[in-house]
Design a protein around this motif. Structure first.
Motif, PDB file in Angstrom:
ATOM      1  N   UNK A  27      23.434  11.385   4.984  1.00  0.00           N
ATOM      2  CA  UNK A  27      22.825  10.381   4.103  1.00  0.00           C
ATOM      3  C   UNK A  27      22.383   9.196   4.955  1.00  0.00           C
ATOM      4  N   UNK A  28      21.148   8.732   4.715  1.00  0.00           N
ATOM      5  CA  UNK A  28      20.647   7.552   5.434  1.00  0.00           C
ATOM      6  C   UNK A  28      20.264   6.469   4.428  1.00  0.00           C
ATOM      7  N   UNK A  29      20.342   5.208   4.879  1.00  0.00           N
ATOM      8  CA  UNK A  29      19.946   4.076   4.042  1.00  0.00           C
ATOM      9  C   UNK A  29      18.826   3.318   4.746  1.00  0.00           C
ATOM     10  N   UNK A  30      17.902   2.793   3.965  1.00  0.00           N
ATOM     11  CA  UNK A  30      16.837   1.991   4.551  1.00  0.00           C
ATOM     12  C   UNK A  30      15.833   1.564   3.509  1.00  0.00           C
ATOM     13  N   UNK A  31      14.940   0.669   3.934  1.00  0.00           N
ATOM     14  CA  UNK A  31      13.881   0.185   3.031  1.00  0.00           C
ATOM     15  C   UNK A  31      12.587   0.865   3.428  1.00  0.00           C
ATOM     16  N   UNK A  32      11.909   1.452   2.465  1.00  0.00           N
ATOM     17  CA  UNK A  32      10.629   2.106   2.716  1.00  0.00           C
ATOM     18  C   UNK A  32       9.566   1.026   2.891  1.00  0.00           C
ATOM     19  N   UNK A  33       9.058   0.875   4.119  1.00  0.00           N
ATOM     20  CA  UNK A  33       8.102  -0.204   4.413  1.00  0.00           C
ATOM     21  C   UNK A  33       6.700   0.133   3.943  1.00  0.00           C
ATOM     22  N   UNK A  34       6.301   1.401   4.089  1.00  0.00           N
ATOM     23  CA  UNK A  34       4.978   1.790   3.585  1.00  0.00           C
ATOM     24  C   UNK A  34       4.989   3.276   3.261  1.00  0.00           C
ATOM     25  N   UNK A  35       3.962   3.695   2.506  1.00  0.00           N
ATOM     26  CA  UNK A  35       3.867   5.095   2.093  1.00  0.00           C
ATOM     27  C   UNK A  35       4.770   5.392   0.909  1.00  0.00           C
ATOM     28  N   UNK A  36       4.874   6.659   0.564  1.00  0.00           N
ATOM     29  CA  UNK A  36       5.760   7.070  -0.538  1.00  0.00           C
ATOM     30  C   UNK A  36       6.458   8.372  -0.150  1.00  0.00           C
ATOM     31  N   UNK A  37       7.672   8.522  -0.687  1.00  0.00           N
ATOM     32  CA  UNK A  37       8.502   9.693  -0.353  1.00  0.00           C
ATOM     33  C   UNK A  37       8.850  10.422  -1.640  1.00  0.00           C
ATOM     34  N   UNK A  38       8.829  11.749  -1.592  1.00  0.00           N
ATOM     35  CA  UNK A  38       9.206  12.559  -2.763  1.00  0.00           C
ATOM     36  C   UNK A  38      10.280  13.554  -2.352  1.00  0.00           C
ATOM     37  N   UNK A  54       0.853  -1.198   0.000  1.00  0.00           N
ATOM     38  CA  UNK A  54       0.000   0.000   0.000  1.00  0.00           C
ATOM     39  C   UNK A  54       0.880   1.237   0.000  1.00  0.00           C
ATOM     40  N   UNK A  55       0.737   2.024  -1.062  1.00  0.00           N
ATOM     41  CA  UNK A  55       1.509   3.276  -1.123  1.00  0.00           C
ATOM     42  C   UNK A  55       0.743   4.401  -0.438  1.00  0.00           C
ATOM     43  N   UNK A  56      -0.540   4.131  -0.050  1.00  0.00           N
ATOM     44  CA  UNK A  56      -1.332   5.200   0.588  1.00  0.00           C
ATOM     45  C   UNK A  56      -1.071   5.266   2.089  1.00  0.00           C
ATOM     46  N   UNK A  57      -0.461   4.210   2.663  1.00  0.00           N
ATOM     47  CA  UNK A  57      -0.267   4.161   4.118  1.00  0.00           C
ATOM     48  C   UNK A  57       0.670   5.238   4.626  1.00  0.00           C
ATOM     49  N   UNK A  58       0.862   5.302   5.945  1.00  0.00           N
ATOM     50  CA  UNK A  58       1.783   6.298   6.513  1.00  0.00           C
ATOM     51  C   UNK A  58       3.236   5.975   6.138  1.00  0.00           C
TER      52      UNK A  58
END
Length: 577
Positions: free
Chosen positions: A394-405, A375-379
């Motif tokens: 700089x940070x590294x990580x996996x986007x678990x939910x939502x979307x970043x711009x 779900x890309x609509x989640x938080x």
């Protein structure tokens, strides 16, 4: 004597000299045509030859012929090199492109001398080429604009030490064109010098000198490759028991796990018996939320195995009951396949050596897996794996939910720092926005690198994640010699966070079969029991209940280098002052 070499009698006299020069310049400027058309170079024009060289050409017809042949050779060579570069089959050629290539003026004659080059320059040309070839040009995969559009899947390679995880990862990168042949040949030469010929493929992922010297992965290696339909990130987890915490961090970012086991006589048994990492890794992957498991039976080309179906079936029969016990469904969640990481057999193309295996090879099988629903609509929830300084934080990580711009305002929990996203890279390709499941590198503004710790979470301001020190959880005791009482300390691994934790009280025991609460307030718990307990961490951590957000509600408890228990967060408890 020239009047410019002597001091003037008076400064007025000097001014007059300057005035006359200025006057000459002004008259020269008035003749300039300021409305002339801009100069556009004609790349197909004939080569410019100065007038004095033309005279020498007419006097020396042999030299003129030589100049013409050299210029025609240059044009043909540059055309060939341009064609090679367009095809992308070669590295950058040692020759320079046409626009930089000029016949050097002869050093003996000031101002260039004759254009007819002496024979000596032909001898020096190969030397120059050799010098230029010595500097290797690093191969950078071309930025692919459609990379983020393909479905993004994170694959973690797990298994016992020396099962061949890094070698398979390196071989996949070579087969998909992410590592070129020349680089691998260089690794092979270096590995031969260290008497480690079979390790060269793993060096594509084990970039650290310590890892290469010992042949053991320490950090989780990262790489990526693409197929026709999907974009994969490889997470190469360490197999050694000392580095299990790093492996847990890698597994927490994965959607799919590849359990690599060695079919070689003795190696499979070592990894699978009690204390071996084949068992522990499979269990930790399930706890980290990996739903699908591919079991690669590696080293099938070994002389002790020789693509034997009996050995393959033996490994399979021993593993299936254990994986079923861990929680994987053998019919839906597990897929077995034989392969050889060193030769690349059955990774991309089917092999003739293994006629009894009728399924798809490894890479086509990954491509054929059903798409994951995210779900890309989640938080926004991005647990931080690593951080460093590079023209900012700089940070590294996996986007678990939502979307970043890009340019989005986010909040770093638990310290509630407001940060801005300056740039966004998905697997080293810069993008404007990113969806859930992608492995990201973010450059942030508004926070220092020292203020971030792995395990912090990036959230959107409208929907912050929960943070605290106390929570109730359901725990399954997997392995512990003696009993566990309230006051027991262990190390908690939850998403990418590692924190010391204490079990403060046991609330009740839970029946394994029915799931019902049976004995309230037990004084202790022992191996294979399930209980609900209250835990308190040493510092504030970010977490969610398993019901609300499974990725941030699963955890493992470890102590003395062993995994003691696995559990899920049921309730967050507010601390009393």
């Amino acid at each position: 004597m020239d009047h410019r070499d002597t001091a003037p009698d008076s400064w007025e006299q000097e001014d007059d000299v300057e005035a006359t020069i200025d006057g000459q310049l002004e008259s020269a400027f008035t003749t300039l045509n300021v409305n002339a058309k801009p100069f556009v170079p004609n790349v197909n024009a004939a080569e410019f030859v100065p007038g004095f060289a033309l005279k020498t050409h007419s006097e020396n017809p042999d030299c003129a012929v030589a100049v013409e042949t050299i210029s025609s050779m240059e044009v043909s060579e540059s055309a060939e090199s341009a064609a090679l570069m367009e095809n992308g089959d070669t590295e950058l050629s040692a020759e320079e492109p046409w626009d930089q290539k000029e016949v050097e003026p002869n050093g003996d004659e000031p101002g260039g001398g004759s254009r007819c080059p002496p024979a000596a320059t032909e001898d020096t040309a190969p030397e120059i080429m050799e010098e230029e070839e010595e500097a290797p040009v690093p191969k950078v995969p071309p930025p692919q604009p459609d990379a983020p559009k393909k479905e993004h899947i994170n694959v973690v390679f797990i298994g016992h030490v020396d099962a061949g995880k890094s070698t398979i990862g390196g071989q996949i990168m070579y087969l998909t064109g992410m590592v070129d042949k020349r680089t691998l040949e260089k690794y092979e030469r270096e590995a031969k010098e260290k008497n480690r010929e079979t390790w060269y493929l793993s060096w594509a992922l084990d970039t650290n000198q310590e890892e290469r010297d010992k042949g053991k992965t320490v950090e989780v290696g990262r790489a990526y490759f693409e197929t026709d339909k999907k974009h994969f990130t490889i997470l190469d987890a360490p197999g050694h028991k000392s580095f299990v915490p790093n492996m847990i961090g890698g597994a927490s970012q994965a959607d799919l796990a590849v359990l690599v086991i060695s079919a070689r006589k003795g190696e499979f048994e070592t990894g699978f018996e009690k204390g071996g990492q084949t068992r522990e890794h499979a269990m930790l992957a399930k706890t980290a939320g990996v739903k699908h498991l591919i079991v690669l039976v590696n080293k099938m080309d070994d002389p002790t195995v020789n693509w034997s179906l009996e050995r393959y079936e033996e490994c399979r029969e021993k593993l299936v009951p254990f994986l079923k016990k861990v929680g994987f469904n053998p019919k839906k969640d597990i897929h077995f396949m034989p392969c050889s990481g060193l030769t690349g057999a059955n990774l991309k193309e089917p092999t003739d050596m293994c006629s009894w295996y009728t399924g798809l090879p490894f890479i086509p099988h990954l491509d054929s897996l059903p798409t994951l629903n995210r779900s890309s609509d989640g938080p926004v929830r991005l647990p931080i794996v690593d951080k460093y300084k590079d023209m900012g934080t700089v940070i590294l990580g996996k986007l678990e939910s939502g979307s970043i711009a890009k340019a989005q305002q986010l909040v770093m929990m638990p310290n509630r720092h407001v940060v801005e996203v300056l740039s966004l890279l998905s697997d080293d390709v810069e993008t404007e926005d990113a969806g859930p499941g992608e492995n990201l590198k973010l450059r942030l503004k508004g926070i220092e690198e020292e203020e971030i710790l792995p395990g912090f979470i990036l959230c959107n301001a409208e929907n912050l994640c929960h943070s605290g020190r106390m929570f109730d959880a359901q725990i399954v005791i997997i392995e512990h010699k003696s009993i566990i009482c309230p006051g027991y300390n262990a190390v908690l691994h939850i998403h990418t966070c590692i924190e010391e934790v204490q079990i403060t009280a046991f609330i009740c025991l839970v029946d394994k079969k029915t799931g019902e609460k049976i004995k309230p307030r037990p004084r202790f718990v022992k191996q294979d029991q399930v209980c609900i307990a209250r835990l308190r961490t040493a510092g504030t951590i970010c977490l969610e209940t398993f019901k609300d957000f499974p990725q941030m509600g699963r955890f493992t408890l470890r102590d003395e280098g062993k995994t003691i228990a696995i559990g899920k967060v049921l309730k967050l408890v507010a601390e009393r002052d």
